[in-house]
Write a protein that holds these residues in place. Structure first.
Motif, PDB file in Angstrom:
ATOM      1  N   VAL A 107       0.830  -1.207   0.000  1.00  0.00           N
ATOM      2  CA  VAL A 107       0.000   0.000   0.000  1.00  0.00           C
ATOM      3  C   VAL A 107       0.863   1.255   0.000  1.00  0.00           C
ATOM      4  O   VAL A 107       0.597   2.224  -0.726  1.00  0.00           O
ATOM      5  CB  VAL A 107      -0.941  -0.017   1.233  1.00  0.00           C
ATOM      6  N   LEU A 108       1.914   1.252   0.799  1.00  0.00           N
ATOM      7  CA  LEU A 108       2.814   2.399   0.823  1.00  0.00           C
ATOM      8  C   LEU A 108       3.469   2.621  -0.537  1.00  0.00           C
ATOM      9  O   LEU A 108       3.635   3.761  -0.988  1.00  0.00           O
ATOM     10  CB  LEU A 108       3.884   2.194   1.901  1.00  0.00           C
ATOM     11  N   GLY A 109       3.855   1.519  -1.222  1.00  0.00           N
ATOM     12  CA  GLY A 109       4.455   1.655  -2.548  1.00  0.00           C
ATOM     13  C   GLY A 109       3.509   2.280  -3.552  1.00  0.00           C
ATOM     14  O   GLY A 109       3.891   3.144  -4.340  1.00  0.00           O
ATOM     15  N   VAL A 110       2.229   1.853  -3.515  1.00  0.00           N
ATOM     16  CA  VAL A 110       1.234   2.442  -4.428  1.00  0.00           C
ATOM     17  C   VAL A 110       1.046   3.923  -4.144  1.00  0.00           C
ATOM     18  O   VAL A 110       0.970   4.751  -5.062  1.00  0.00           O
ATOM     19  CB  VAL A 110      -0.107   1.691  -4.283  1.00  0.00           C
ATOM     20  N   LEU A 111       0.988   4.277  -2.884  1.00  0.00           N
ATOM     21  CA  LEU A 111       0.840   5.687  -2.531  1.00  0.00           C
ATOM     22  C   LEU A 111       2.024   6.509  -3.022  1.00  0.00           C
ATOM     23  O   LEU A 111       1.861   7.625  -3.533  1.00  0.00           O
ATOM     24  CB  LEU A 111       0.702   5.826  -1.014  1.00  0.00           C
ATOM     25  N   VAL A 112       3.234   5.971  -2.883  1.00  0.00           N
ATOM     26  CA  VAL A 112       4.427   6.690  -3.354  1.00  0.00           C
ATOM     27  C   VAL A 112       4.375   6.888  -4.863  1.00  0.00           C
ATOM     28  O   VAL A 112       4.687   7.967  -5.384  1.00  0.00           O
ATOM     29  CB  VAL A 112       5.698   5.925  -2.939  1.00  0.00           C
TER      30      VAL A 112
ATOM     31  N   LEU B 172       1.695   7.015  -6.799  1.00  0.00           N
ATOM     32  CA  LEU B 172       0.679   8.016  -7.131  1.00  0.00           C
ATOM     33  C   LEU B 172       1.159   9.426  -6.843  1.00  0.00           C
ATOM     34  O   LEU B 172       0.945  10.355  -7.637  1.00  0.00           O
ATOM     35  CB  LEU B 172      -0.600   7.720  -6.329  1.00  0.00           C
ATOM     36  N   VAL B 173       1.813   9.582  -5.717  1.00  0.00           N
ATOM     37  CA  VAL B 173       2.321  10.914  -5.369  1.00  0.00           C
ATOM     38  C   VAL B 173       3.341  11.382  -6.393  1.00  0.00           C
ATOM     39  O   VAL B 173       3.315  12.529  -6.858  1.00  0.00           O
ATOM     40  CB  VAL B 173       2.922  10.900  -3.947  1.00  0.00           C
TER      41      VAL B 173
ATOM     42  N   VAL C 246       4.911  14.742 -11.090  1.00  0.00           N
ATOM     43  CA  VAL C 246       5.460  14.912 -12.439  1.00  0.00           C
ATOM     44  C   VAL C 246       4.469  15.675 -13.318  1.00  0.00           C
ATOM     45  O   VAL C 246       4.847  16.548 -14.111  1.00  0.00           O
ATOM     46  CB  VAL C 246       5.796  13.538 -13.040  1.00  0.00           C
ATOM     47  N   VAL C 247       3.166  15.355 -13.176  1.00  0.00           N
ATOM     48  CA  VAL C 247       2.156  16.048 -13.981  1.00  0.00           C
ATOM     49  C   VAL C 247       2.130  17.535 -13.646  1.00  0.00           C
ATOM     50  O   VAL C 247       2.058  18.399 -14.528  1.00  0.00           O
ATOM     51  CB  VAL C 247       0.778  15.407 -13.745  1.00  0.00           C
ATOM     52  N   ASP C 248       2.214  17.868 -12.374  1.00  0.00           N
ATOM     53  CA  ASP C 248       2.233  19.273 -11.986  1.00  0.00           C
ATOM     54  C   ASP C 248       3.452  19.996 -12.533  1.00  0.00           C
ATOM     55  O   ASP C 248       3.367  21.135 -13.010  1.00  0.00           O
ATOM     56  CB  ASP C 248       2.209  19.379 -10.460  1.00  0.00           C
ATOM     57  N   ILE C 249       4.601  19.327 -12.491  1.00  0.00           N
ATOM     58  CA  ILE C 249       5.827  19.956 -13.018  1.00  0.00           C
ATOM     59  C   ILE C 249       5.681  20.198 -14.526  1.00  0.00           C
ATOM     60  O   ILE C 249       6.062  21.248 -15.048  1.00  0.00           O
ATOM     61  CB  ILE C 249       7.044  19.061 -12.715  1.00  0.00           C
TER      62      ILE C 249
END
Length: 246
Positions: free
Chosen positions: A171-176, A178-179, A184-187
């Protein structure tokens, strides 16, 4: 209960002017071969160094311990109790007549009476001695080796713990991921927002400056043109004068 007992002792002390003997632990358990103390003391505290007192077990003729004339008396003592019993001489100054038995035997089990002749007071303490083999059997039953069912339960528990840990890590890996993706999209959006757009109106900073430079260049060109025309006129005028002279 304790307050009531202490109140009764104080009443007796006030009535007869004496300190009664008290056995605070009526039942003492010990293991064969250990040292054991049968507690007995005078309350309130009185110096018992000059008192005559003894310890006797019910059902026996002779005494377990006798103290007279500020020293123990072995003549009236049972043979099996000699060199195995004593009283703390320092504690006697505070009225402590507790009996130490070392080492304790199975035959020492029974009810003991502590009697102070001067105070005409006594109390009882019961001793129960447990064989060594019995204590070992108790330890062996307490420390029972794990059965196959217990081992299976332990393995299931370990598998459940490992699975839970892996699930949390997933779960932590998926969250990382997504973040990082949204980062990257914002940049990329910010980068595209900064690219020049030809359709955008001239800004207050760049527009006027570019327009001023164009006007200045046009003015300079017109001045040069006027200078050239003036020079041409002057040359024509001079040539006419020279022709008239000739």
């Amino acid at each position: 209960m304790i307050v009531t007992m202490m109140t009764v002792l104080l009443v007796l002390h006030a009535a007869v002017g004496a300190s009664p003997a008290v056995c605070p632990i009526p039942l003492i358990e010990a293991v064969e071969g250990d040292n054991v103390t049968l507690p007995c003391h005078l309350y309130p505290e009185v110096n018992a160094e000059g008192h005559t007192f003894d310890w006797k077990r019910d059902g026996l003729e002779k005494w377990v311990y006798v103290y007279r004339d500020k020293k123990p008396v072995e003549d009236d003592q049972r043979d099996e109790c000699k060199n195995r019993t004593r009283v703390d001489p320092v504690g006697l100054k505070r009225g402590n007549m507790s009996l130490l038995i070392f080492p304790v035997k199975l035959s020492d089990s029974g009810s003991y009476k502590c009697f102070n002749a001067k105070m005409k007071s006594f109390c009882y303490a019961n001793l129960s001695v447990v064989p060594k083999d019995q204590t070992k059997s108790r330890d062996s039953t307490t420390n029972v080796p794990p059965t196959s069912d217990d081992l299976g339960a332990e393995k299931k528990t370990e598998v459940w713990i490992v699975g839970s840990v892996l699930g949390v890590l997933g779960v932590l890996g998926v969250l990382v991921v997504l973040v990082m993706k949204y980062k990257v999209v914002d940049i990329w959006r910010n980068f595209r927002g900064r690219r020049p757009n030809n359709d955008e109106p001239v800004t207050a900073v760049t527009g006027p400056r570019e327009l001023g430079q164009d006007a200045l260049a046009a003015e300079e060109a017109s001045i040069e043109l006027m200078v050239v025309n003036n020079n041409n006129n002057n040359n024509n005028h001079q040539s006419r004068k020279s022709s008239e002279v000739y």
